[in-house]
Motif scaffolding. Structure first.
Motif, PDB file in Angstrom:
ATOM      1  N   GLY A  32       0.814  -1.210   0.000  1.00  0.00           N
ATOM      2  CA  GLY A  32       0.000   0.000   0.000  1.00  0.00           C
ATOM      3  C   GLY A  32       0.847   1.260   0.000  1.00  0.00           C
ATOM      4  O   GLY A  32       0.573   2.208  -0.737  1.00  0.00           O
ATOM      5  N   CYS A  33       1.881   1.285   0.825  1.00  0.00           N
ATOM      6  CA  CYS A  33       2.778   2.447   0.865  1.00  0.00           C
ATOM      7  C   CYS A  33       3.504   2.623  -0.462  1.00  0.00           C
ATOM      8  O   CYS A  33       3.686   3.753  -0.929  1.00  0.00           O
ATOM      9  CB  CYS A  33       3.787   2.299   1.994  1.00  0.00           C
ATOM     10  SG  CYS A  33       3.058   2.507   3.623  1.00  0.00           S
ATOM     11  N   ILE A  36       1.024   4.121  -2.929  1.00  0.00           N
ATOM     12  CA  ILE A  36       0.776   5.535  -2.615  1.00  0.00           C
ATOM     13  C   ILE A  36       1.947   6.391  -3.067  1.00  0.00           C
ATOM     14  O   ILE A  36       1.765   7.464  -3.651  1.00  0.00           O
ATOM     15  CB  ILE A  36       0.496   5.706  -1.107  1.00  0.00           C
ATOM     16  CG1 ILE A  36      -0.870   5.140  -0.769  1.00  0.00           C
ATOM     17  CG2 ILE A  36       0.590   7.165  -0.694  1.00  0.00           C
ATOM     18  CD1 ILE A  36      -1.152   5.067   0.714  1.00  0.00           C
ATOM     19  N   TYR A  37       3.185   5.931  -2.821  1.00  0.00           N
ATOM     20  CA  TYR A  37       4.363   6.689  -3.244  1.00  0.00           C
ATOM     21  C   TYR A  37       4.436   6.781  -4.761  1.00  0.00           C
ATOM     22  O   TYR A  37       4.708   7.849  -5.319  1.00  0.00           O
ATOM     23  CB  TYR A  37       5.641   6.055  -2.701  1.00  0.00           C
ATOM     24  CG  TYR A  37       6.873   6.839  -3.100  1.00  0.00           C
ATOM     25  CD1 TYR A  37       7.251   7.954  -2.384  1.00  0.00           C
ATOM     26  CD2 TYR A  37       7.624   6.469  -4.214  1.00  0.00           C
ATOM     27  CE1 TYR A  37       8.360   8.685  -2.751  1.00  0.00           C
ATOM     28  CE2 TYR A  37       8.729   7.200  -4.590  1.00  0.00           C
ATOM     29  CZ  TYR A  37       9.093   8.304  -3.852  1.00  0.00           C
ATOM     30  OH  TYR A  37      10.183   9.035  -4.228  1.00  0.00           O
ATOM     31  N   GLY A  40       1.409   8.937  -5.900  1.00  0.00           N
ATOM     32  CA  GLY A  40       1.313  10.229  -5.243  1.00  0.00           C
ATOM     33  C   GLY A  40       2.545  11.089  -5.405  1.00  0.00           C
ATOM     34  O   GLY A  40       2.456  12.315  -5.316  1.00  0.00           O
TER      35      GLY A  40
END
Length: 79
Positions: A32-33, A36-37, A40
């Motif tokens: 998930g991280c 997102i990175y 994003g």
């Protein structure tokens, strides 16, 4: 007097069971991280660089810096 018996605690395989649960959770959080990175930060940054260099004229930028006196070894034209 009736007493209820407590269930026996799990003594064998408790560490393996908890590790399995936490490893799956850690993998979900890390993926998930990473997503997102990527969406994003990395993709907008790539888009910004592409937009900047689409119409970038390096010689025009060099001439502007030369006129401003940024370079020590390049003298501005005296005209």
């Amino acid at each position: 007097m009736s007493s209820t018996l407590l269930p026996k605690p799990q003594m064998r395989g408790l560490l393996a069971k908890r590790l399995r649960f936490h490893i799956v959770g850690a993998m979900i959080v890390s993926v998930g991280c990473a997503l997102i990175y990527k969406f994003g930060v990395a993709e907008p940054r790539k888009r910004a660089y592409a937009d900047f260099y689409k119409n970038y004229d390096s010689m025009k930028d060099f001439e502007a810096m030369k006129e401003a006196g940024v370079f020590e070894s390049v003298q501005p034209k005296n005209s």
